[in-house]
Each structure stands twice: as structure tokens, then as C-alpha cells.
Design a protein around this motif. Structure first.
Motif, PDB file in Angstrom:
ATOM      1  N   GLY A  69     -17.171  -3.228  20.792  1.00 31.85           N
ATOM      2  CA  GLY A  69     -16.256  -1.959  20.955  1.00 31.85           C
ATOM      3  C   GLY A  69     -16.199  -1.308  19.424  1.00 31.85           C
ATOM      4  O   GLY A  69     -16.585  -1.794  18.515  1.00 31.85           O
ATOM      5  N   ALA A  70     -15.228  -0.244  19.633  1.00 32.46           N
ATOM      6  CA  ALA A  70     -15.132   0.514  18.385  1.00 32.46           C
ATOM      7  C   ALA A  70     -14.429  -0.183  17.425  1.00 32.46           C
ATOM      8  O   ALA A  70     -14.389  -0.160  16.081  1.00 32.46           O
ATOM      9  CB  ALA A  70     -14.501   1.969  18.652  1.00 32.46           C
ATOM     10  N   THR A  71     -13.345  -0.882  17.748  1.00 32.24           N
ATOM     11  CA  THR A  71     -12.470  -1.640  16.854  1.00 32.24           C
ATOM     12  C   THR A  71     -13.411  -2.730  16.022  1.00 32.24           C
ATOM     13  O   THR A  71     -13.219  -2.644  14.753  1.00 32.24           O
ATOM     14  CB  THR A  71     -11.441  -2.658  17.431  1.00 32.24           C
ATOM     15  OG1 THR A  71     -10.533  -1.895  18.347  1.00 32.24           O
ATOM     16  CG2 THR A  71     -10.539  -3.484  16.585  1.00 32.24           C
ATOM     17  N   ASN A  74     -15.760  -0.432  13.587  1.00 35.64           N
ATOM     18  CA  ASN A  74     -14.970  -0.149  12.413  1.00 35.64           C
ATOM     19  C   ASN A  74     -14.541  -1.142  11.464  1.00 35.64           C
ATOM     20  O   ASN A  74     -14.925  -1.084  10.106  1.00 35.64           O
ATOM     21  CB  ASN A  74     -13.481   0.585  12.941  1.00 35.64           C
ATOM     22  CG  ASN A  74     -13.696   1.965  13.638  1.00 35.64           C
ATOM     23  OD1 ASN A  74     -14.597   2.685  12.999  1.00 35.64           O
ATOM     24  ND2 ASN A  74     -12.730   2.181  14.306  1.00 35.64           N
ATOM     25  N   HIS A  97      -7.168   5.645  13.355  1.00 38.68           N
ATOM     26  CA  HIS A  97      -6.740   4.601  14.451  1.00 38.68           C
ATOM     27  C   HIS A  97      -6.318   3.313  13.586  1.00 38.68           C
ATOM     28  O   HIS A  97      -6.714   3.218  12.404  1.00 38.68           O
ATOM     29  CB  HIS A  97      -7.718   4.534  15.508  1.00 38.68           C
ATOM     30  CG  HIS A  97      -7.620   3.737  16.543  1.00 38.68           C
ATOM     31  ND1 HIS A  97      -7.807   2.236  16.437  1.00 38.68           N
ATOM     32  CD2 HIS A  97      -7.174   3.977  17.881  1.00 38.68           C
ATOM     33  CE1 HIS A  97      -7.479   1.814  17.535  1.00 38.68           C
ATOM     34  NE2 HIS A  97      -7.032   2.795  18.440  1.00 38.68           N
ATOM     35  N   MET A 146     -11.533  10.149  10.640  1.00 42.17           N
ATOM     36  CA  MET A 146     -11.966  10.172  11.929  1.00 42.17           C
ATOM     37  C   MET A 146     -12.723  11.579  12.545  1.00 42.17           C
ATOM     38  O   MET A 146     -12.321  12.547  11.857  1.00 42.17           O
ATOM     39  CB  MET A 146     -11.031   9.605  12.958  1.00 42.17           C
ATOM     40  CG  MET A 146     -10.000  10.547  13.142  1.00 42.17           C
ATOM     41  SD  MET A 146      -8.415   9.660  13.634  1.00 42.17           S
ATOM     42  CE  MET A 146      -8.800   8.589  15.039  1.00 42.17           C
ATOM     43  N   ASN A 150      -7.579  10.568  18.323  1.00 41.70           N
ATOM     44  CA  ASN A 150      -7.163  10.031  19.743  1.00 41.70           C
ATOM     45  C   ASN A 150      -5.811  10.708  20.300  1.00 41.70           C
ATOM     46  O   ASN A 150      -5.613  10.441  21.460  1.00 41.70           O
ATOM     47  CB  ASN A 150      -7.203   8.452  19.783  1.00 41.70           C
ATOM     48  CG  ASN A 150      -6.505   7.889  18.810  1.00 41.70           C
ATOM     49  OD1 ASN A 150      -6.605   8.104  17.759  1.00 41.70           O
ATOM     50  ND2 ASN A 150      -5.566   6.857  19.295  1.00 41.70           N
ATOM     51  N   ASP A 175     -14.737   7.619  12.271  1.00 37.46           N
ATOM     52  CA  ASP A 175     -14.581   6.824  13.689  1.00 37.46           C
ATOM     53  C   ASP A 175     -14.894   8.025  14.596  1.00 37.46           C
ATOM     54  O   ASP A 175     -13.882   8.673  14.744  1.00 37.46           O
ATOM     55  CB  ASP A 175     -13.149   6.406  13.537  1.00 37.46           C
ATOM     56  CG  ASP A 175     -12.627   5.796  14.886  1.00 37.46           C
ATOM     57  OD1 ASP A 175     -13.497   5.817  15.818  1.00 37.46           O
ATOM     58  OD2 ASP A 175     -11.647   4.932  14.988  1.00 37.46           O
ATOM     59  N   THR A 177     -15.096   7.373  17.719  1.00 43.40           N
ATOM     60  CA  THR A 177     -15.046   6.798  19.354  1.00 43.40           C
ATOM     61  C   THR A 177     -14.532   8.028  20.129  1.00 43.40           C
ATOM     62  O   THR A 177     -15.066   7.808  21.094  1.00 43.40           O
ATOM     63  CB  THR A 177     -13.740   5.873  19.234  1.00 43.40           C
ATOM     64  OG1 THR A 177     -13.979   5.020  17.933  1.00 43.40           O
ATOM     65  CG2 THR A 177     -13.334   4.956  20.298  1.00 43.40           C
ATOM     66  N   GLN A 178     -13.773   8.904  19.967  1.00 46.54           N
ATOM     67  CA  GLN A 178     -13.382   9.851  20.668  1.00 46.54           C
ATOM     68  C   GLN A 178     -14.387  11.211  20.953  1.00 46.54           C
ATOM     69  O   GLN A 178     -13.909  11.959  21.795  1.00 46.54           O
ATOM     70  CB  GLN A 178     -11.965  10.724  20.551  1.00 46.54           C
ATOM     71  CG  GLN A 178     -10.677   9.437  20.383  1.00 46.54           C
ATOM     72  CD  GLN A 178     -10.460   8.858  22.075  1.00 46.54           C
ATOM     73  OE1 GLN A 178     -10.831   9.872  22.889  1.00 46.54           O
ATOM     74  NE2 GLN A 178      -9.797   8.097  22.163  1.00 46.54           N
ATOM     75  N   SER A 198     -17.674   3.514  21.766  1.00 50.06           N
ATOM     76  CA  SER A 198     -17.090   2.591  22.638  1.00 50.06           C
ATOM     77  C   SER A 198     -17.325   3.180  24.123  1.00 50.06           C
ATOM     78  O   SER A 198     -16.676   4.430  24.161  1.00 50.06           O
ATOM     79  CB  SER A 198     -15.644   2.529  22.330  1.00 50.06           C
ATOM     80  OG  SER A 198     -15.233   1.532  23.047  1.00 50.06           O
ATOM     81  N   HIS A 200     -16.225   2.434  26.997  1.00 50.29           N
ATOM     82  CA  HIS A 200     -15.469   2.845  27.679  1.00 50.29           C
ATOM     83  C   HIS A 200     -14.707   4.242  27.804  1.00 50.29           C
ATOM     84  O   HIS A 200     -13.674   4.617  28.500  1.00 50.29           O
ATOM     85  CB  HIS A 200     -14.290   1.627  28.049  1.00 50.29           C
ATOM     86  CG  HIS A 200     -13.141   1.657  26.882  1.00 50.29           C
ATOM     87  ND1 HIS A 200     -11.989   1.978  27.009  1.00 50.29           N
ATOM     88  CD2 HIS A 200     -13.132   0.851  25.615  1.00 50.29           C
ATOM     89  CE1 HIS A 200     -11.430   1.734  25.718  1.00 50.29           C
ATOM     90  NE2 HIS A 200     -12.118   1.136  25.096  1.00 50.29           N
ATOM     91  N   LYS A 201     -14.996   4.762  26.509  1.00 47.86           N
ATOM     92  CA  LYS A 201     -14.266   6.087  26.525  1.00 47.86           C
ATOM     93  C   LYS A 201     -15.025   7.342  26.998  1.00 47.86           C
ATOM     94  O   LYS A 201     -14.691   8.445  27.002  1.00 47.86           O
ATOM     95  CB  LYS A 201     -14.270   6.557  24.912  1.00 47.86           C
ATOM     96  CG  LYS A 201     -13.409   5.390  24.270  1.00 47.86           C
ATOM     97  CD  LYS A 201     -11.986   5.470  24.363  1.00 47.86           C
ATOM     98  CE  LYS A 201     -11.268   4.859  23.672  1.00 47.86           C
ATOM     99  NZ  LYS A 201     -10.014   4.462  23.839  1.00 47.86           N
TER     100      LYS A 201
END
Ligand code: PMP
Length: 389
Positions: A69-71, A74, A97, A146, A150, A175, A177-178, A198, A200-201
Motif C-alpha cells: 500500500g501507500a504507507t 512512502n 499524511h 504530497m 487527503n 505522496d 496516493t490521492q 494505493s 483501494h483509493k
């Protein structure tokens, strides 16, 4: 009726993604490192997914590393770059984040790095003059800023930052992710060294993401094991997730402009409906109302009088999922809202839409909030009755 308006937290799986991953719960079970037929098939599927993701982002397959995932991505990028390049100074912002902020804090505590926080304007946008001053004083820094926030949706001009990074010989991590699956990327024309995604986003499965490392850069590996992901991230690949991630990105990119326009219209509609509601003094946090400076799907609102936690809970009772935070109560304290200069109102509710939301749902959300306010203003004793909508 259930309404889901928390798509910055996570999204529903796209039906095409479900179809694509189903065989991986049964017949396609091989380990990509096995040399027999089952393993060879799994390896081919993982590498096809890597090629697809790279192609959709204007990258090359060798620049994509799958993660949980993104965590994790990163963490790998920041720790990996700090160690690989002996970085001693990192520039970031206070509204990143926690996956970025906590990682940097841990390195700062260890004495590995010094962290500078770039100034933000009153809406939470990066002050690029201050960024340039920081870079001038600390060349060869690592920048971590980022792409879209988010919580408030602010967009950062990563192209402008990549040019500054180039001028001051800095390494640039963003980042993203969004924005992956929501904004078109062409990494071939962008001097950005690390980005993350990620699934799931963007309507893919949870527990899978990727790290992009541009071909001129590297990380010091953090997860040691069987040499998977070209020695950069050990561990048997999440084949189900990787196949789902690639399919989700393909679907997202296929109808990207059309979906983003629809989602922007939902946000605009919410803002216009709230404006004519009789709720009172509503304030928009960050740049979430702006068409240019904000991601289309996020809008962050401070409502008058009522704690955000109450609004979120009452909406939840009515079957409406949104998220919220309050910088002064313990509930969902937001470091982002707290870091906005001149922000008087710390209570905030975040609405975040996806292609699956409808205008009728927005009508229902606004009607429910209006009812909540009516119940608050109603004489005592009627409150409970009206609160359970
Ligand atoms: N960065 C940002 C900007 C995010 O919104 C999130 C998810 N909330 C993450 C990182 C962490 O992503 P993941 O859930 O994949 O670990």
C-alpha cells in the motif's frame, strides 16, 4: 438507504476488478517465484500487471515496485532514499499524511536528519518562495510534498516543485496516493523521483500499492527476504492484489476525464445546495472549493455550532458515511486542519465522492444535514426524535 461519501478513505471495488481477481482465489494460485507451470503463470500475471501500470503512468516496468500500500511505499521511498543517498536534510509540510510525517519524525529522533517544514499560505498551499529559500540554504535535500491532500483536497504543483528540485540538486518524493487514477500522469516528462499509489483509493483491493522509483534513482532496501521485486522488497508477491491494482488503474484511466468531470459536478452541486440551505455560516477549509487547486472528489466543510463528531455520527445514523475531525476534541483530531495558518474553525467534515455517487445522494445528504440542524434548533425533548432520521 446507505450513502457512501468517504471515498478519500477508501473506495468500493469496481465490478471489472472483481471479475479480474476472482480466478486468483481459485485456479490461479501459483507463487511467482516457483519455476513450474503454476509459478510461471503467476509470474507472467505479475509482470503483465507491472507493464500495464507502467504504461498507464508513462513509466517503464523496471520503475514500478509493488508494495502492501501507500504507507509502505512512502516508508520505503523516504527511508530508502535517506539511507541510499546519506540525506541529512528533508523538506516537507505539516499537512502531509502520517505515513510521511511519522517516518520523518522517527529518522529525526534517531538523529539521521533535520526536517524543515515549508510555509503554507492561509489555504494550505505550499509557499514556493519559502521552499526555494530552504533549498538554497540546504542543497541536496530530500523534498517530500504530497500531490493532493487527503483531508482538504489541495493540489500541489508537482511540476513546479520538480523544477526547483532539479535546480537545487534535490531528490523529490511525492505522496500521490490521492491522485493516482484521478489525475493523468506522464512520468516520462516529469523530474519526480519517487511517487506512490494505493489500489483501494481507485476502486481496487486493499493491501496493495506500488512505489515508482525513477530509473536514475535507487533506495536502500528495507524489507529483506527472497529477493522479490528485484531485491528491493522481499516477500511473496500479493498476486491477487497486484492483478486487481492493474485492472483498477486501467479502468480508472479509461474514463478518467469523464469521471472526474462528473465527480467535480457532484462537489459543485453539494456546495450550491449547502449555499441555499438554511444551515448558516458554512466555511470551506483549504482550497477545497477551487476548481484548479483542488482534487475534484474532496470537499472539507466547517459547519456552525455543532461539533463535527456529532454531525458525522448523526449522518451515520441516517446511513450516510462521511468523515470528520476536530482539532480541539479528542475525536479524529486533524493535524492538517490544525496546521492551516489563520484557521479559526477547527471542526470539519470531509465529503469525498466517487464515480458511484449520484446527485440524488447529494440531495439526501444536504436534506439530512438540514434536518440535523432543525433538530438542534427545535425545543428540547424533540431533539432525539429528530436526530434519529
Ligand atoms: N497517503 C495518503 C495521502 C493517503 O490518503 C493514505 C490513505 N489514507 C495513505 C498515504 C496510506 O495509504 P494505505 O492505506 O495504502 O497505506
Amino acid at each position: 438507504m446507505k450513502i457512501y461519501c468517504d471515498n478519500a478513505a477508501t473506495t468500493a471495488l469496481d465490478p471489472e476488478v472483481i471479475d479480474a481477481i476472482i480466478p486468483y482465489f481459485s485456479e490461479n494460485f501459483g507463487n511467482p517465484s516457483s519455476s513450474h507451470w503454476a509459478g510461471r503463470q503467476a509470474r507472467e500475471d505479475v509482470e503483465n500487471a507491472r507493464r500495464a501500470v507502467a504504461g498507464l503512468l508513462g513509466a517503464t516496468p523496471g520503475e514500478i515496485y509493488f508494495t502492501s500500500g501507500a504507507t509502505e511505499a512512502n516508508n520505503l521511498a523516504l527511508t530508502g532514499a535517506i539511507k541510499a543517498y546519506g540525506i541529512s536534510h528533508v523538506i516537507t509540510s505539516r499537512i502531509e499524511h502520517k505515513a510521511v510525517l511519522q517516518t520523518l519524525l522517527a529518522h529525526e529522533k534517531e538523529g539521521d536528519i533535520e526536517v524543515s517544514y515549508v510555509r503554507l499560505d492561509e489555504r494550505g498551499n505550499v509557499d514556493t518562495y519559502h521552499l526555494e529559500n530552504l533549498l538554497r540554504a540546504n542543497p541536496r535535500s530530500l523534498i517530500s510534498l504530497m500531490h493532493a491532500n487527503n483531508e482538504i483536497g489541495n493540489l500541489t504543483d508537482i511540476r513546479a516543485i520538480s523544477k526547483l528540485a532539479e535546480r537545487y540538486d534535490a531528490i523529490f518524493h511525492s505522496d500521490t496516493t490521492q491522485t493516482i487514477g484521478k489525475i493523468a500522469f506522464d512520468l516520462s516528462g516529469l523530474e519526480i523521483h519517487f511517487i506512490v499509489g494505493s489500489a483501494h483509493k481507485f476502486h481496487g483491493p486493499k493491501g496493495v500499492g506500488f512505489l515508482y522509483i525513477d530509473k536514475k534513482h535507487r533506495i536502500a532496501p528495507q524489507i529483506h527476504g527472497g529477493g522479490q521485486e528485484r531485491g528491493q522488497r522481499g516477500g511473496t508477491e500479493n498476486v491477487i492484489g497486484i492483478v486487481g491494482l492493474a485492472k483498477a488503474l486501467e479502468v480508472a484511466c479509461r474514463n478518467l476525464e469523464e469521471n472526474q468531470l462528473k465527480i467535480w459536478k457532484l462537489k459543485e452541486y453539494l456546495v450550491s445546495k449547502l449555499a441555499i440551505s438554511r444551515i448558516g455560516d458554512i466555511c470551506y477549509n483549504g482550497d477545497s472549493k477551487s476548481e484548479e487547486n483542488s482534487i475534484p472528489n474532496v470537499v472539507n466543510v466547517s459547519f456552525p455550532c455543532l461539533p463535527a463528531g456529532n454531525i458525522v455520527a448523526l449522518l451515520d445514523q441516517a446511513g450516510i458515511a462521511v468523515s470528520g475531525g476536530s482539532a480541539c476534541s479528542g475525536l479524529g483530531t486533524s493535524h492538517v486542519i490544525a496546521a492551516l495558518p489563520c484557521q479559526r474553525e477547527k471542526e470539519n467534515v470531509r465529503f469525498s465522492f466517487s464515480k458511484f455517487n449520484t446527485f440524488e445522494e447529494v440531495d439526501q445528504v444536504v436534506a439530512t444535514i438540514t434536518e440535523i440542524y432543525k433538530s438542534v434548533r427545535a425545543p428540547r425533548g424533540r431533539e432525539l426524535e429528530l436526530a434519529i432520521i
